[in-house]
Write a protein that holds these residues in place. Structure first.
Motif, PDB file in Angstrom:
ATOM      1  N   ASP A 151       0.825  -1.208   0.000  1.00 52.27           N
ATOM      2  CA  ASP A 151       0.000   0.000   0.000  1.00 52.27           C
ATOM      3  C   ASP A 151       0.860   1.259   0.000  1.00 52.27           C
ATOM      4  N   LEU A 152       2.117   1.113   0.409  1.00 51.81           N
ATOM      5  CA  LEU A 152       3.021   2.248   0.495  1.00 51.81           C
ATOM      6  C   LEU A 152       4.456   1.740   0.446  1.00 51.81           C
ATOM      7  N   CYS A 153       5.330   2.500  -0.209  1.00 50.12           N
ATOM      8  CA  CYS A 153       6.779   2.242  -0.157  1.00 50.12           C
ATOM      9  C   CYS A 153       7.446   3.486   0.400  1.00 50.12           C
ATOM     10  N   VAL A 154       8.281   3.310   1.414  1.00 50.62           N
ATOM     11  CA  VAL A 154       9.055   4.424   1.959  1.00 50.62           C
ATOM     12  C   VAL A 154      10.536   4.080   1.859  1.00 50.62           C
ATOM     13  N   SER A 155      11.326   5.082   1.506  1.00 54.05           N
ATOM     14  CA  SER A 155      12.761   4.896   1.317  1.00 54.05           C
ATOM     15  C   SER A 155      13.506   5.896   2.187  1.00 54.05           C
ATOM     16  N   GLY A 156      14.552   5.424   2.882  1.00 51.45           N
ATOM     17  CA  GLY A 156      15.328   6.300   3.753  1.00 51.45           C
ATOM     18  C   GLY A 156      15.458   5.690   5.147  1.00 51.45           C
ATOM     19  N   ILE A 157      15.590   6.489   6.163  1.00 49.82           N
ATOM     20  CA  ILE A 157      15.853   7.909   6.110  1.00 49.82           C
ATOM     21  C   ILE A 157      17.296   8.101   5.660  1.00 49.82           C
ATOM     22  N   ASN A 158      17.486   8.844   4.564  1.00 53.78           N
ATOM     23  CA  ASN A 158      18.834   9.015   4.032  1.00 53.78           C
ATOM     24  C   ASN A 158      19.682   9.862   4.959  1.00 53.78           C
ATOM     25  N   HIS A 159      20.956   9.468   5.070  1.00 53.56           N
ATOM     26  CA  HIS A 159      21.930  10.251   5.822  1.00 53.56           C
ATOM     27  C   HIS A 159      22.474  11.333   4.895  1.00 53.56           C
ATOM     28  N   GLY A 160      21.812  12.494   4.847  1.00 59.05           N
ATOM     29  CA  GLY A 160      22.243  13.579   3.976  1.00 59.05           C
ATOM     30  C   GLY A 160      21.125  14.057   3.083  1.00 59.05           C
ATOM     31  N   SER A 161      21.307  15.241   2.513  1.00 58.93           N
ATOM     32  CA  SER A 161      20.275  15.912   1.723  1.00 58.93           C
ATOM     33  C   SER A 161      20.029  15.248   0.379  1.00 58.93           C
ATOM     34  N   ASN A 162      18.758  15.242  -0.012  1.00 56.42           N
ATOM     35  CA  ASN A 162      18.377  14.889  -1.383  1.00 56.42           C
ATOM     36  C   ASN A 162      17.490  15.981  -1.969  1.00 56.42           C
ATOM     37  N   SER A 163      17.721  17.215  -1.548  1.00 55.92           N
ATOM     38  CA  SER A 163      16.950  18.340  -2.070  1.00 55.92           C
ATOM     39  C   SER A 163      17.518  18.787  -3.409  1.00 55.92           C
ATOM     40  N   ILE A 210       7.390   7.439  -0.975  1.00 52.96           N
ATOM     41  CA  ILE A 210       8.006   8.624  -0.379  1.00 52.96           C
ATOM     42  C   ILE A 210       9.465   8.329  -0.107  1.00 52.96           C
ATOM     43  N   GLY A 211      10.331   9.290  -0.450  1.00 52.08           N
ATOM     44  CA  GLY A 211      11.723   9.234  -0.044  1.00 52.08           C
ATOM     45  C   GLY A 211      11.960  10.246   1.060  1.00 52.08           C
ATOM     46  N   PHE A 212      12.599   9.812   2.156  1.00 56.41           N
ATOM     47  CA  PHE A 212      12.877  10.680   3.298  1.00 56.41           C
ATOM     48  C   PHE A 212      14.389  10.862   3.461  1.00 56.41           C
ATOM     49  N   SER A 213      14.808  12.106   3.705  1.00 54.94           N
ATOM     50  CA  SER A 213      16.221  12.407   3.911  1.00 54.94           C
ATOM     51  C   SER A 213      16.378  13.426   5.027  1.00 54.94           C
ATOM     52  N   LEU A 214      17.436  13.263   5.807  1.00 57.42           N
ATOM     53  CA  LEU A 214      17.779  14.208   6.870  1.00 57.42           C
ATOM     54  C   LEU A 214      19.062  14.928   6.491  1.00 57.42           C
ATOM     55  N   LYS A 265       5.693  10.218  10.181  1.00 58.57           N
ATOM     56  CA  LYS A 265       4.417   9.539  10.413  1.00 58.57           C
ATOM     57  C   LYS A 265       3.258  10.341   9.830  1.00 58.57           C
ATOM     58  N   THR A 266       3.269  11.653  10.043  1.00 55.28           N
ATOM     59  CA  THR A 266       2.200  12.507   9.521  1.00 55.28           C
ATOM     60  C   THR A 266       2.115  12.431   8.002  1.00 55.28           C
ATOM     61  N   ILE A 267       3.259  12.530   7.337  1.00 61.86           N
ATOM     62  CA  ILE A 267       3.268  12.520   5.868  1.00 61.86           C
ATOM     63  C   ILE A 267       2.851  11.150   5.338  1.00 61.86           C
ATOM     64  N   ALA A 268       3.375  10.084   5.945  1.00 66.42           N
ATOM     65  CA  ALA A 268       3.027   8.729   5.496  1.00 66.42           C
ATOM     66  C   ALA A 268       1.538   8.451   5.680  1.00 66.42           C
ATOM     67  N   GLU A 269       0.983   8.851   6.802  1.00 56.91           N
ATOM     68  CA  GLU A 269      -0.443   8.610   7.047  1.00 56.91           C
ATOM     69  C   GLU A 269      -1.307   9.393   6.057  1.00 56.91           C
ATOM     70  N   ASN A 270      -0.884  10.593   5.708  1.00 62.67           N
ATOM     71  CA  ASN A 270      -1.649  11.378   4.726  1.00 62.67           C
ATOM     72  C   ASN A 270      -1.593  10.742   3.346  1.00 62.67           C
ATOM     73  N   VAL A 271      -0.438  10.185   2.969  1.00 60.32           N
ATOM     74  CA  VAL A 271      -0.349   9.503   1.680  1.00 60.32           C
ATOM     75  C   VAL A 271      -1.239   8.265   1.680  1.00 60.32           C
ATOM     76  N   LEU A 272      -1.246   7.523   2.756  1.00 58.52           N
ATOM     77  CA  LEU A 272      -2.121   6.348   2.836  1.00 58.52           C
ATOM     78  C   LEU A 272      -3.593   6.748   2.767  1.00 58.52           C
ATOM     79  N   GLU A 273      -3.946   7.867   3.368  1.00 53.33           N
ATOM     80  CA  GLU A 273      -5.341   8.302   3.374  1.00 53.33           C
ATOM     81  C   GLU A 273      -5.779   8.889   2.039  1.00 53.33           C
ATOM     82  N   HIS A 274      -4.929   9.727   1.439  1.00 53.16           N
ATOM     83  CA  HIS A 274      -5.333  10.483   0.252  1.00 53.16           C
ATOM     84  C   HIS A 274      -4.787   9.917  -1.056  1.00 53.16           C
ATOM     85  N   GLY A 275      -3.751   9.076  -0.983  1.00 52.48           N
ATOM     86  CA  GLY A 275      -3.096   8.606  -2.190  1.00 52.48           C
ATOM     87  C   GLY A 275      -2.258   9.710  -2.822  1.00 52.48           C
TER      88      GLY A 275
END
Length: 257
Positions: free
Chosen positions: A93-105, A129-133, A150-160
Motif C-alpha cells: 500500500d506504500l513504499c518508503v525509502s530512507g531515512i537518508n543520511h544527507g540531503s536529497n533536495s 516517499i523518499g525521506f532524507s535528513l 508519520k504525519t506525511i506517510a499517514e496522509n499519503v495512505l489516506e489520500h493517495g
C-alpha cells in the motif's frame, strides 16, 4: 490476514543504517512492514539496476525480528523490483525509502539512490516517499524526524498520490522545537560545481577524487532549499515522466522532414 496497510521499506545506505532502522520503527506504528534493502551502502547510484551480474536476496533477522527483512546485493531500484516480483505476495500500500543520511533536495534528487527506490515504486503504481535528513553523520539523531514522517506517510495512505508522482521529503537538522512545520515546495534550480582532485598512485597512474561545491541559483521562496534554510520540512512532488512538455510545440516548428 491483517487489515493494516502493507508497507515496503528500503533505502540506499544499507539495511543496518540507523536511518532505515528509525524509518522501520515509525512504519511499524502504522502498518505491517516488510524490509528489502541493500546489504551495503549504495549512495548516489541514481536509478541503476543490475543486469550484468547475479542478484542475491537473503532473509535476515535484525532487532526483535517482528518484521520480515531481506538483505539484497543490488541497488535500491533492484530492491524494489525484487520486493514486488519475488518477495511480496501482493502489491504494498506504500513504499518508503530512507531515512537518508544527507540531503536529497534540489538537483540531488537526480543522483539519489534513496529517491530512485521511491521512483521505482511509483513506476509500479505504489504510492511512495523518499525521506532524507540534512545530516551526513552515521550517528545522526533521527528522533525529531519521527512525527513528521508519520504525519506525511499517514496522509499519503489516506489520500493517495496523483498518477506518476512520488514525494521527496527532506528534513532540516534542527531540534524538534525549532522546526516550523511542513512546506509543499518546488525543486530549487541548483547544481554542483564539480572539481576533481587529481593524484598519482605509487605505480605512476593518475587517479581522481570527485569534490565540489553546491551552488543554489534559485532565490525563490517556494523552493525546497528555501524551506530547509528557513526551518521547514520540505515536500516536493516528483514525477518520473521526464518529457519536457513545454518544448514540444517549439520542436514541432523545426524542419525535420
Amino acid at each position: 490476514m491483517s487489515n493494516r496497510p502493507l508497507i515496503l521499506v528500503t533505502n540506499d545506505d544499507g539495511i543496518t543504517a540507523p536511518g532505515i532502522r528509525t524509518l522501520i520503527d515509525v512504519m511499524r506504528s502504522i502498518g505491517d512492514v516488510v524490509v528489502v534493502a541493500p546489504d551495503s551502502p549504495q549512495s548516489a547510484m541514481g536509478h541503476a539496476i543490475t543486469i550484468n551480474s547475479t542478484l542475491y536476496v537473503e532473509k535476515i533477522t535484525i532487532d526483535d525480528g517482528s518484521q520480515s527483512e531481506y538483505s539484497c546485493s543490488g541497488t535500491p531500484a533492484d530492491c524494489v523490483k525484487l520486493a514486488v516480483n519475488e518477495v511480496l505476495d501482493r502489491k504494498p500500500d506504500l513504499c518508503v525509502s530512507g531515512i537518508n543520511h544527507g540531503s536529497n533536495s534540489s538537483i540531488n534528487v537526480i543522483y539519489s539512490g534513496t529517491m530512485s527506490a521511491a521512483l521505482e515504486a511509483g513506476i509500479e503504481g505504489i504510492p511512495a516517499i523518499g525521506f532524507s535528513l540534512l545530516d551526513y553523520n552515521w550517528n545522526a539523531n533521527f528522533e525529531h524526524c519521527k512525527s513528521y514522517i508519520k504525519t506525511i506517510a499517514e496522509n499519503v495512505l489516506e489520500h493517495g498520490l496523483p498518477n506518476g508522482v512520488v514525494l521527496n521529503v527532506n528534513l532540516p537538522n534542527l531540534a524538534q522545537q525549532d522546526i516550523k512545520g511542513i512546506k509543499i515546495c518546488r525543486q530549487a534550480k541548483a547544481n554542483w560545481k564539480e572539481e576533481f582532485d587529481k593524484r598519482t598512485n605509487p605505480m605512476g597512474r593518475d587517479y581522481y577524487w570527485l569534490t565540489g561545491k553546491f551552488v543554489n541559483l534559485d532565490h525563490g521562496e517556494d523552493t525546497d532549499e528555501w524551506a530547509l534554510e528557513n526551518g521547514y520540512v520540505s515536500v516536493v512532488p516528483v514525477q518520473f515522466d521526464l518529457t519536457a512538455h513545454h518544448a514540444i510545440q517549439d520542436l514541432n516548428t523545426w524542419d525535420l522532414k
